[in-house]
Enzyme design. Structure first.
Site, PDB file in Angstrom:
ATOM      1  N   SER A 295      25.112  50.418  61.573  1.00  0.00           N
ATOM      2  CA  SER A 295      25.195  52.005  60.981  1.00  0.00           C
ATOM      3  C   SER A 295      26.820  52.310  61.238  1.00  0.00           C
ATOM      4  O   SER A 295      27.165  52.131  62.194  1.00  0.00           O
ATOM      5  CB  SER A 295      24.183  52.858  61.351  1.00  0.00           C
ATOM      6  OG  SER A 295      24.481  54.179  61.108  1.00  0.00           O
TER       7      SER A 295
ATOM      8  N   TYR B 215      18.973  56.534  68.960  1.00  0.00           N
ATOM      9  CA  TYR B 215      19.183  55.637  67.837  1.00  0.00           C
ATOM     10  C   TYR B 215      20.804  55.177  67.687  1.00  0.00           C
ATOM     11  O   TYR B 215      20.900  53.915  67.481  1.00  0.00           O
ATOM     12  CB  TYR B 215      18.813  56.299  66.486  1.00  0.00           C
ATOM     13  CG  TYR B 215      19.293  55.660  65.203  1.00  0.00           C
ATOM     14  CD1 TYR B 215      18.325  54.674  64.562  1.00  0.00           C
ATOM     15  CD2 TYR B 215      20.319  56.033  64.303  1.00  0.00           C
ATOM     16  CE1 TYR B 215      18.716  54.184  63.347  1.00  0.00           C
ATOM     17  CE2 TYR B 215      20.797  55.470  63.323  1.00  0.00           C
ATOM     18  CZ  TYR B 215      19.951  54.462  62.880  1.00  0.00           C
ATOM     19  OH  TYR B 215      20.254  53.978  61.417  1.00  0.00           O
TER      20      TYR B 215
HETATM   21  P1  NAD Z   1      13.558  52.460  55.442  1.00  0.00           P
HETATM   22  O1  NAD Z   1      12.729  53.380  56.006  1.00  0.00           O
HETATM   23  O2  NAD Z   1      13.404  52.150  54.083  1.00  0.00           O
HETATM   24  O3  NAD Z   1      13.663  51.103  56.364  1.00  0.00           O
HETATM   25  C1  NAD Z   1      13.473  51.047  57.595  1.00  0.00           C
HETATM   26  C2  NAD Z   1      12.114  49.815  57.621  1.00  0.00           C
HETATM   27  O4  NAD Z   1      11.921  49.656  59.253  1.00  0.00           O
HETATM   28  C3  NAD Z   1      10.579  50.390  57.488  1.00  0.00           C
HETATM   29  O5  NAD Z   1      10.480  50.176  55.922  1.00  0.00           O
HETATM   30  C4  NAD Z   1       9.905  50.022  58.107  1.00  0.00           C
HETATM   31  O6  NAD Z   1       9.295  48.658  57.315  1.00  0.00           O
HETATM   32  C5  NAD Z   1      10.562  49.088  59.193  1.00  0.00           C
HETATM   33  N1  NAD Z   1      10.111  49.460  60.712  1.00  0.00           N
HETATM   34  C6  NAD Z   1      10.272  50.602  61.297  1.00  0.00           C
HETATM   35  N2  NAD Z   1       9.504  50.236  62.465  1.00  0.00           N
HETATM   36  C7  NAD Z   1       8.831  49.315  62.376  1.00  0.00           C
HETATM   37  C8  NAD Z   1       8.002  48.531  63.262  1.00  0.00           C
HETATM   38  N3  NAD Z   1       7.792  48.967  64.478  1.00  0.00           N
HETATM   39  N4  NAD Z   1       7.601  47.227  62.755  1.00  0.00           N
HETATM   40  C9  NAD Z   1       7.751  46.777  61.728  1.00  0.00           C
HETATM   41  N5  NAD Z   1       8.845  47.457  60.976  1.00  0.00           N
HETATM   42  C10 NAD Z   1       9.386  48.805  61.162  1.00  0.00           C
HETATM   43  O7  NAD Z   1      15.041  52.918  55.847  1.00  0.00           O
HETATM   44  P2  NAD Z   1      16.501  52.142  55.647  1.00  0.00           P
HETATM   45  O8  NAD Z   1      17.399  53.455  55.751  1.00  0.00           O
HETATM   46  O9  NAD Z   1      16.684  51.454  54.589  1.00  0.00           O
HETATM   47  O10 NAD Z   1      16.630  51.382  57.103  1.00  0.00           O
HETATM   48  C11 NAD Z   1      17.138  50.227  56.885  1.00  0.00           C
HETATM   49  C12 NAD Z   1      18.086  50.028  58.013  1.00  0.00           C
HETATM   50  O11 NAD Z   1      19.419  50.791  57.674  1.00  0.00           O
HETATM   51  C13 NAD Z   1      17.860  50.272  59.406  1.00  0.00           C
HETATM   52  O12 NAD Z   1      18.283  49.261  60.133  1.00  0.00           O
HETATM   53  C14 NAD Z   1      18.517  51.793  59.729  1.00  0.00           C
HETATM   54  O13 NAD Z   1      18.989  51.893  60.973  1.00  0.00           O
HETATM   55  C15 NAD Z   1      19.839  51.407  58.729  1.00  0.00           C
HETATM   56  N6  NAD Z   1      20.540  52.609  58.279  1.00  0.00           N
HETATM   57  C16 NAD Z   1      20.063  53.314  57.502  1.00  0.00           C
HETATM   58  C17 NAD Z   1      20.914  54.579  57.227  1.00  0.00           C
HETATM   59  C18 NAD Z   1      20.520  55.752  56.384  1.00  0.00           C
HETATM   60  O14 NAD Z   1      21.205  56.736  56.094  1.00  0.00           O
HETATM   61  N7  NAD Z   1      19.361  55.560  55.607  1.00  0.00           N
HETATM   62  C19 NAD Z   1      22.085  54.549  57.662  1.00  0.00           C
HETATM   63  C20 NAD Z   1      22.504  53.563  58.316  1.00  0.00           C
HETATM   64  C21 NAD Z   1      21.975  52.637  58.803  1.00  0.00           C
END
Ligand code: NAD
Ligand code: MG
Length: 293
Positions: free
Chosen positions: A185, A198
């Site tokens: 991130s 986080y």
């Molecule tokens: P998202 O909610 O679609 O995906 C996160 C997923 O993590 C969930 O769908 C869930 O299946 C999984 N998860 C969480 N806890 C879990 C557990 N205990 N066991 C199994 N699965 C679990 O959101 P996203 O934003 O697509 O997140 C994906 C990645 O992107 C993450 O690593 C997040 O840190 C990163 N990210 C997101 C953003 C943003 O703005 N959305 C920015 C930077 C980084």
């Protein structure tokens, strides 16, 4: 594909306030995120590959799953049991691309589950060439005093321990040419004040990508990271952001809008495919003009 202005291509703030219980569903977001369902076109870049993607039901993981399948890979996805509705849609999309889709629900905070999940993926796919460690937990807390030890532990288990357990279990199955991709991130380098726990896990993710890339280069295994900026996903509407932040989400980037998960799909493909063979230990960003990977 028609040429489009990136500023007006997707929804921009203000967004409707909306809150879901963790981990949230993409299917209940307004507007619904775009994971490339109708737009991503493959060209055989991952023909015959076998991929495991954590958090593959929604967000970046789902965008990667759709793209990988359309590029010719069989794909196993992990997600939490509460996310079955989102996961079903992804499995259907993988199968519509003519590939094998494998659903592996379960909680990554358990080492035993992580090990079993890798074994199940390898059995179902007949091996493993691509591992996308993408699942994460994000809960906004105004103060460090608001973070309980249980809360802190859940974030560390999901974001730091699970990748450690999963990569260890997967490694014996990865042949030279395989690719590990971690979702990190902009928080790794520019942590927000309300994401104390986080943000440190994302610094850890960027760090393991760089360390493991050096360690695994002699084995011919590449390790890279994807660093998103603000992306419109369930994580943000299920405790990841305050309602104030959500209303204006992504508005402070130069493109003045959040990214959609589908806009990052090609980066995951790039880091997994054969043509990306000189990229290891790299972090590729997609932040709408802000941040730095
Ligand atoms: P998202 O909610 O679609 O995906 C996160 C997923 O993590 C969930 O769908 C869930 O299946 C999984 N998860 C969480 N806890 C879990 C557990 N205990 N066991 C199994 N699965 C679990 O959101 P996203 O934003 O697509 O997140 C994906 C990645 O992107 C993450 O690593 C997040 O840190 C990163 N990210 C997101 C953003 C943003 O703005 N959305 C920015 C930077 C980084
Ligand atoms: Mg989800």
């Amino acid at each position: 594909m028609t040429i489009q202005d990136p500023k007006s291509k997707y929804p921009k703030p203000p967004f409707k306030r909306q809150e879901q219980p963790w981990p949230g569903l993409a299917g209940k977001m307004e507007p619904r995120p775009d994971h490339g369902e109708t737009s991503y076109k493959g060209s055989g870049r991952l023909a015959g590959r076998r991929a495991l993607i954590t958090g593959g039901d929604s967000g970046m993981g789902r965008a990667a799953a759709i793209a990988f399948a359309r590029e010719g890979a069989d794909v196993a996805i992990n997600y939490l049991p509460d996310e079955e509705a989102d996961a079903r849609e992804v499995i259907d999309l993988i199968e519509q691309a003519g590939r094998k889709g494998v659903a592996l629900p379960g909680d990554l905070r358990s080492e035993a589950f992580c090990v079993q999940m890798v074994t199940d993926a390898v059995d179902a796919l007949g091996g493993l060439d691509i591992l996308v460690s993408n699942a994460a937990r994000q809960q906004t807390r105004a103060s460090i005093l608001d973070i309980s030890s249980e809360d802190f532990d859940a974030t560390m288990k999901t974001n730091i321990y699970a990748p450690f357990w999963i990569i260890k279990a997967a490694l014996p199955h990865l042949a030279p040419g395989s690719s590990i991709i971690g979702t990190t991130s902009e928080q790794a380098n520019d942590p927000s004040k309300d994401l104390y726990d986080y943000a440190q896990t994302k610094a850890a993710t960027t760090s393991y990508v760089r360390s493991l890339a050096k360690q695994l280069a002699p084995k011919g295994i590449r390790v890279n990271g994807v660093a998103p900026g603000p992306i419109w996903t369930p994580l943000q509407v299920s405790g990841g952001a305050t309602m104030e932040k959500l209303e204006q989400f992504g508005g402070d980037t130069p493109l003045e809008r959040p990214g959609q998960p589908g806009e990052l799909a090609g980066i995951y493909v790039r880091l997994a495919e054969e043509d990306g063979s000189y990229a290891t230990g790299q972090v590729y960003g997609a932040m709408g003009g802000g941040g730095r990977p």
